[in-house]
Design a protein around this motif. Sequence first.
Motif, PDB file in Angstrom:
ATOM      1  N   PRO A  54      24.231  -8.844 -13.040  1.00 48.45           N
ATOM      2  CA  PRO A  54      22.842  -9.199 -13.369  1.00 48.45           C
ATOM      3  C   PRO A  54      21.899  -8.837 -12.221  1.00 48.45           C
ATOM      4  N   GLY A  55      20.625  -8.659 -12.557  1.00 46.74           N
ATOM      5  CA  GLY A  55      19.630  -8.343 -11.540  1.00 46.74           C
ATOM      6  C   GLY A  55      19.215  -6.884 -11.594  1.00 46.74           C
ATOM      7  N   ALA A  56      18.010  -6.605 -11.125  1.00 52.92           N
ATOM      8  CA  ALA A  56      17.512  -5.236 -11.126  1.00 52.92           C
ATOM      9  C   ALA A  56      18.378  -4.366 -10.213  1.00 52.92           C
ATOM     10  N   ILE A  57      18.619  -3.122 -10.635  1.00 56.00           N
ATOM     11  CA  ILE A  57      19.541  -2.252  -9.902  1.00 56.00           C
ATOM     12  C   ILE A  57      19.085  -2.044  -8.454  1.00 56.00           C
ATOM     13  N   GLY A  58      17.787  -1.796  -8.263  1.00 58.67           N
ATOM     14  CA  GLY A  58      17.276  -1.536  -6.917  1.00 58.67           C
ATOM     15  C   GLY A  58      17.534  -2.711  -5.977  1.00 58.67           C
ATOM     16  N   LEU A  59      17.347  -3.926  -6.500  1.00 61.39           N
ATOM     17  CA  LEU A  59      17.582  -5.120  -5.677  1.00 61.39           C
ATOM     18  C   LEU A  59      19.053  -5.280  -5.354  1.00 61.39           C
ATOM     19  N   THR A  79      16.773  -6.759   1.489  1.00 62.88           N
ATOM     20  CA  THR A  79      16.131  -7.104   0.217  1.00 62.88           C
ATOM     21  C   THR A  79      14.690  -7.561   0.420  1.00 62.88           C
ATOM     22  N   ILE A  80      14.455  -8.378   1.443  1.00 63.44           N
ATOM     23  CA  ILE A  80      13.079  -8.787   1.748  1.00 63.44           C
ATOM     24  C   ILE A  80      12.247  -7.540   2.101  1.00 63.44           C
ATOM     25  N   ALA A  81      12.850  -6.635   2.868  1.00 60.75           N
ATOM     26  CA  ALA A  81      12.109  -5.445   3.310  1.00 60.75           C
ATOM     27  C   ALA A  81      11.724  -4.561   2.135  1.00 60.75           C
ATOM     28  N   ILE A  82      12.602  -4.464   1.121  1.00 64.24           N
ATOM     29  CA  ILE A  82      12.287  -3.571   0.000  1.00 64.24           C
ATOM     30  C   ILE A  82      11.194  -4.189  -0.879  1.00 64.24           C
ATOM     31  N   ILE A  83      11.084  -5.534  -0.919  1.00 64.74           N
ATOM     32  CA  ILE A  83      10.071  -6.114  -1.814  1.00 64.74           C
ATOM     33  C   ILE A  83       8.700  -6.305  -1.152  1.00 64.74           C
TER      34      ILE A  83
ATOM     35  N   PRO B  65       5.299   2.216  -6.547  1.00 66.14           N
ATOM     36  CA  PRO B  65       6.599   2.341  -5.892  1.00 66.14           C
ATOM     37  C   PRO B  65       7.379   1.040  -5.980  1.00 66.14           C
ATOM     38  N   GLY B  66       8.694   1.161  -5.819  1.00 68.86           N
ATOM     39  CA  GLY B  66       9.546  -0.021  -5.753  1.00 68.86           C
ATOM     40  C   GLY B  66      10.201  -0.379  -7.067  1.00 68.86           C
ATOM     41  N   ILE B  67      10.726  -1.606  -7.095  1.00 70.10           N
ATOM     42  CA  ILE B  67      11.521  -2.059  -8.230  1.00 70.10           C
ATOM     43  C   ILE B  67      10.592  -2.560  -9.334  1.00 70.10           C
ATOM     44  N   ILE B  68      10.779  -2.036 -10.547  1.00 66.70           N
ATOM     45  CA  ILE B  68       9.833  -2.318 -11.633  1.00 66.70           C
ATOM     46  C   ILE B  68       9.822  -3.808 -11.985  1.00 66.70           C
ATOM     47  N   ALA B  69      10.989  -4.448 -11.972  1.00 68.70           N
ATOM     48  CA  ALA B  69      11.052  -5.880 -12.301  1.00 68.70           C
ATOM     49  C   ALA B  69      10.195  -6.687 -11.327  1.00 68.70           C
ATOM     50  N   ILE B  70      10.274  -6.339 -10.042  1.00 72.32           N
ATOM     51  CA  ILE B  70       9.473  -7.042  -9.028  1.00 72.32           C
ATOM     52  C   ILE B  70       7.991  -6.793  -9.269  1.00 72.32           C
ATOM     53  N   ILE B  87       4.021 -13.799  -4.535  1.00 74.72           N
ATOM     54  CA  ILE B  87       5.143 -13.832  -3.587  1.00 74.72           C
ATOM     55  C   ILE B  87       6.279 -14.698  -4.147  1.00 74.72           C
ATOM     56  N   ALA B  88       5.916 -15.855  -4.735  1.00 75.07           N
ATOM     57  CA  ALA B  88       6.941 -16.738  -5.312  1.00 75.07           C
ATOM     58  C   ALA B  88       7.708 -16.014  -6.419  1.00 75.07           C
ATOM     59  N   ALA B  89       6.988 -15.250  -7.250  1.00 79.00           N
ATOM     60  CA  ALA B  89       7.647 -14.521  -8.342  1.00 79.00           C
ATOM     61  C   ALA B  89       8.622 -13.487  -7.795  1.00 79.00           C
ATOM     62  N   ALA B  90       8.190 -12.732  -6.767  1.00 71.87           N
ATOM     63  CA  ALA B  90       9.053 -11.691  -6.197  1.00 71.87           C
ATOM     64  C   ALA B  90      10.316 -12.309  -5.604  1.00 71.87           C
ATOM     65  N   LEU B  91      10.148 -13.391  -4.853  1.00 69.53           N
ATOM     66  CA  LEU B  91      11.313 -14.043  -4.253  1.00 69.53           C
ATOM     67  C   LEU B  91      12.234 -14.593  -5.341  1.00 69.53           C
ATOM     68  N   GLY B  92      11.628 -15.107  -6.426  1.00 62.83           N
ATOM     69  CA  GLY B  92      12.426 -15.629  -7.535  1.00 62.83           C
ATOM     70  C   GLY B  92      13.295 -14.551  -8.152  1.00 62.83           C
ATOM     71  N   ILE B  93      12.716 -13.371  -8.399  1.00 58.11           N
ATOM     72  CA  ILE B  93      13.498 -12.290  -9.012  1.00 58.11           C
ATOM     73  C   ILE B  93      14.602 -11.824  -8.069  1.00 58.11           C
ATOM     74  N   ALA B  94      14.294 -11.787  -6.768  1.00 61.02           N
ATOM     75  CA  ALA B  94      15.269 -11.265  -5.810  1.00 61.02           C
ATOM     76  C   ALA B  94      16.432 -12.236  -5.560  1.00 61.02           C
ATOM     77  N   PHE B  95      16.170 -13.527  -5.695  1.00 65.44           N
ATOM     78  CA  PHE B  95      17.154 -14.537  -5.302  1.00 65.44           C
ATOM     79  C   PHE B  95      18.526 -14.395  -5.980  1.00 65.44           C
ATOM     80  N   PRO B  96      18.571 -14.301  -7.337  1.00 57.74           N
ATOM     81  CA  PRO B  96      19.903 -14.184  -7.968  1.00 57.74           C
ATOM     82  C   PRO B  96      20.646 -12.917  -7.548  1.00 57.74           C
ATOM     83  N   SER B  97      19.928 -11.801  -7.377  1.00 59.05           N
ATOM     84  CA  SER B  97      20.591 -10.568  -6.930  1.00 59.05           C
ATOM     85  C   SER B  97      21.269 -10.789  -5.592  1.00 59.05           C
ATOM     86  N   LEU B  98      20.538 -11.421  -4.684  1.00 61.70           N
ATOM     87  CA  LEU B  98      21.086 -11.677  -3.353  1.00 61.70           C
ATOM     88  C   LEU B  98      22.380 -12.473  -3.440  1.00 61.70           C
ATOM     89  N   VAL B  99      22.332 -13.588  -4.186  1.00 63.31           N
ATOM     90  CA  VAL B  99      23.495 -14.469  -4.253  1.00 63.31           C
ATOM     91  C   VAL B  99      24.667 -13.770  -4.933  1.00 63.31           C
TER      92      VAL B  99
END
Lengths: 186, 189
Positions: A54-59, A79-83, B65-70, B87-99
Motif C-alpha cells: 500500500p502507499g504511493a509508489i514514489g513514497l 521521505t520528508i525530503a521528497i515531500i 513535480p513530485g508524488i501525485i497523491a501528495i 502539511i498535515a495532509a502530506a504527512l498523513g499520506i506519507a506515514f503509512p508508506s514509511l511504516v
Amino acid sequence: MIYVLLFYEFFKIGLFAVGGGLATIPFLYDLAVKHNWYTNQDVVDMIAISESTPGAIGLNMSTYVGYTTAGVLGSIISTIAIIIPEIIIVIIVSKVLNQFSSSKYVVSAFYGIRPTVTALICVACLEVLKVSVFNWGEFLQSYNWAALVNYKAAILFALVLFLVFKFKKHPVYYIAGCALAGMLLF
Amino acid sequence: MTALEQSKKQPSLWEIFAVFAKVGALTFGGGYSMLPIINKEAVERKGWVTQEEVMDYYAVGQCLPGIIAINTGVFVGCKVRGKSGGIAAALGIAFPSLVIIMLIAALLAPYMNLPIVQKAFMGIRVAVAALIIQAIATMWKKGIKDIFTAIIFAAAFSLAALTNISTVLIIICSVVLGIVIKVFAMKGK
C-alpha cells in the motif's frame, strides 16, 4: 554526512520528478551510479516491493532507498525530503489554481516534459531488462553471446507482457505470479 | 453548538492527518487508484471538498513535480485549513508508506540471500520490466503527438542512454524546449 546527502538528493527528486511514481526511477538509477548506495538490481527489487505494497509508489521508493542506505532515520529523512518541495509548490499553486491550469506556459512546458519523461523511463526500463531478461553483468565480463539472454526469463517476459496488455489487472497480481514462476523456473 | 456551526468548524490538524493516513494506507499503487478513497473520505464522509474539486486537484497535481497523491492531498488540506492543513495532509499520506516499507525492508533483509527468495525476485524483476513497458505505452500515447514531441523523445532518450548528463538538466531543457516550440514557434497553436 549521509543524512544531509540523502536529504539533498531526495529534495531534488521531489522538485524535478514530474509524472508520478515511475518518474522517480530514472533518478534512483542516477543515485545508484553516483553514490553506490545500492545496485541497479536493487532498484528493480525496490520497484517491485513498492508496487505491491500500500502507499504511493514514489513514497514507498523513497522510504525504501532511505532505509537501505541509512536505516530508519534515513528512510524518514528521504521521505520528508521528497515531500517538502511538493508541499511548498502546491501551497503556492493552490492560490492561483485557475490561472495555473489554463496558463499557456504550463501547457507548453508539459508539451516538452511528457515525451522527455517517457524517454527517461524507457532508458530506466533498459536497465530493468539488463538484470531481468538479459545476463548483462556476466555478458560484460565474458562477451559470450550465447549467455546474453536468459531464455527462461525471456519466455516468462513474453508471457507476462502479453497478459499485462490483455488483462489490465493490478500490478500485484503479476508480481505475485512471477515470484511463484521464478521459484519454479530458475 | 448547532449542527451548522459544527459543520463549519475547522477540522483539527490531527483529523486531517488521520484522514489522509487512511488514504495513504488504502491506496495501492498510487496515482489514480487513490481517487475513490479520497472521494469516500474527504468528499462523502467529511464534506471538506466536492468531487469536482478533487478531480481538478488531481489534474493539476499531475502537472506538478513530485508524488501525485501528495500533491492532491496537499490541495485538499490547504482548502480545509490553509498551509498547516496542507502539511498535515502530506504527512498523513506519507506515514503509512514509511511504516509499511520499513517493516517490510527490515523483515525481508535476513531472507534476501536465501536461494528460494533470490529465485522469486528473478521472476519478480521480469514482471517489473513488463509493467514498466505497459506504463511507457500509456505515456507514449499521451506524450508523443507530433514530429516535435517525437524529436524531443529521441533527443532525451539518446542523452539519457548515452551520456552522463543529469536527469534534472534533461528535464529543465525539455521545459524550455516545450515553451519555445509551443509559445514562440507555433504561436500557441
